[in-house]
Each structure stands twice: as structure tokens, then as C-alpha cells.
Design an enzyme around this catalytic site. Sequence first.
Site, PDB file in Angstrom:
ATOM      1  CE  LYS A  19      -2.392  -0.462   3.621  1.00  6.95           C
ATOM      2  NZ  LYS A  19      -2.536  -1.568   4.519  1.00  6.95           N
ATOM      3  NE  ARG A  94      -4.414   0.892  11.255  1.00  6.98           N
ATOM      4  CZ  ARG A  94      -3.368   0.418  10.588  1.00  6.98           C
ATOM      5  NH1 ARG A  94      -3.392  -0.790  10.080  1.00  6.98           N
ATOM      6  NH2 ARG A  94      -2.296   1.166  10.453  1.00  6.98           N
ATOM      7  NE  ARG A 133       9.402  -5.111   5.694  1.00  7.10           N
ATOM      8  CZ  ARG A 133       8.270  -4.395   5.621  1.00  7.10           C
ATOM      9  NH1 ARG A 133       7.852  -3.931   4.462  1.00  7.10           N
ATOM     10  NH2 ARG A 133       7.573  -4.185   6.691  1.00  7.10           N
ATOM     11  NE  ARG A 167      10.014  -2.965  10.213  1.00  7.94           N
ATOM     12  CZ  ARG A 167       8.903  -2.286   9.957  1.00  7.94           C
ATOM     13  NH1 ARG A 167       8.866  -0.996  10.122  1.00  7.94           N
ATOM     14  NH2 ARG A 167       7.827  -2.895   9.512  1.00  7.94           N
ATOM     15  NE  ARG A 178       2.213  -5.661  10.938  1.00  9.44           N
ATOM     16  CZ  ARG A 178       3.156  -5.355  10.029  1.00  9.44           C
ATOM     17  NH1 ARG A 178       4.302  -6.022  10.022  1.00  9.44           N
ATOM     18  NH2 ARG A 178       2.943  -4.400   9.162  1.00  9.44           N
TER      19      ARG A 178
END
Length: 230
Positions: A19, A94, A133, A167, A178
Site C-alpha cells: 500500500k 481500519r 524483509r 524488525r 497482524r
Amino acid sequence: MPGLPELNLILLGPPGSGKGTQGERLQEDFRLPYYATGDILRAAVKEGSEVGKEAKEYMDRGDLVPDEVIIGVIAERVQREEAADGFILDGFPRTVPQAEALDTKMKELRREMTAAILIEVSEDEVVRRLSGRRTCEENPSHIYHVDFDPPQKEGVCDIDGAKLIVRDDDKPEVVKNRLATYREKTEPLIDYYEERGILNHVDGERPPDEVEEGIHGILATLRREEEEGM
Ligand SMILES: [Zn+2]
């Protein structure tokens, strides 16, 4: 209200759907301001606007900023000249109650949301993207991916030689959390915008350029419809 030629957009999609990347590209391509909620909250606090001061009180206490304050920050932005032709929202709403509150506020401003663009990515793909990542310890804007964009030397940033880390947000357990939150709270938004007839889908598993093209197609159609409807 009869169609104003505005593109008031919401970007929807799970974490890792790209996004942010698409929002930044749209901002350039269509010259619409891109409002990532976290960024405009921080900016409002920095500017010390009335809503910014309010938001700061909650942030200083480590509390979540309540919906009505966030909507106040968004409303303040939306009324600026830069957003006269439209804007791109990312990160808010959200939840369905947030979407309802946003619609109410927009109505007060005599405007309405034009389209919600859902960037669809499967859960497996999200996990693959996020868990691979790697982020530079010195500069978090230096981002790599073990499969798609590996550094020249494993675990080391190409740009400054700093260590690459995973992270907290990208750790598998956190990614799963999440995603669970997204499924529970944000997915109902898809139905909400579907019922209002403004939901558009784009396949987010394709390369970013193709996703961008898909969104351009959607927006071109919307603009045409708005113009014809006037
Ligand atoms: Zn670096």
C-alpha cells in the site's frame, strides 16, 4: 450529492500488500496528497495545530489516539487546497466504526469517499514478503529482502555497511498477529465499501508496476464515470 470530480481514495490491503509503495506512486502520478495516518498524525503534532495538540496528549501518555482525534487530523488535511481534487488515505479507517465516523465527517464537509481500492494478497504471500524483509540497523529506509532484493553480502547493508536486522514487526509471530487483527477488524471494511458500491479490487501479487497499472485503470474509469455523471 451529484458527482464532484474528486478522487477521494482509501487504500485497503493486508500488511505487506505494498500500500505504501502504491500510495507514493499514486501521489506522483495523479498529484493527489497521500495521507498515511501515522505520518499526518506526527506532522499535526509537529505543527502544533489544535488537533495536533490533542493527539500529542495521548501519544505522550503512550495511549492510542482516539478515532475522533484522528478524524479531526484527517479533516484538517482534507480541507487544505492540496486536497481540493482528492486525496489518498492509508492506515485509516481500519474498522467499520471508523469508516462510519469518516463518512459522517465527510458529509459534514459536503464531500464523500469516491473509491476504496483493495490490494489483494494471500496470507502465504504476506508472510513470505514480511518475514524475508531485512532492515538496516542504522537507517530504517534501507530495506532488503532475502529472496526479492538481497544485499550483496548477507546480513550487511550495501549502502553503509551496517548490520541488517529483522524488525519486530516482521517477526513471524508478530506477522501472524497482524494478519489476525487484519482479518478480524479490517476485512469487514471490504463488505462495508462493497455495499456502498465503491469497492475496487486489484491483484497485489503481481509486480509493483503492474499493480500500479491496475490502479490507474480503476481511477481512469472512475474519472470518466464522474465526468459523464456531471
Ligand atoms: Zn544502511
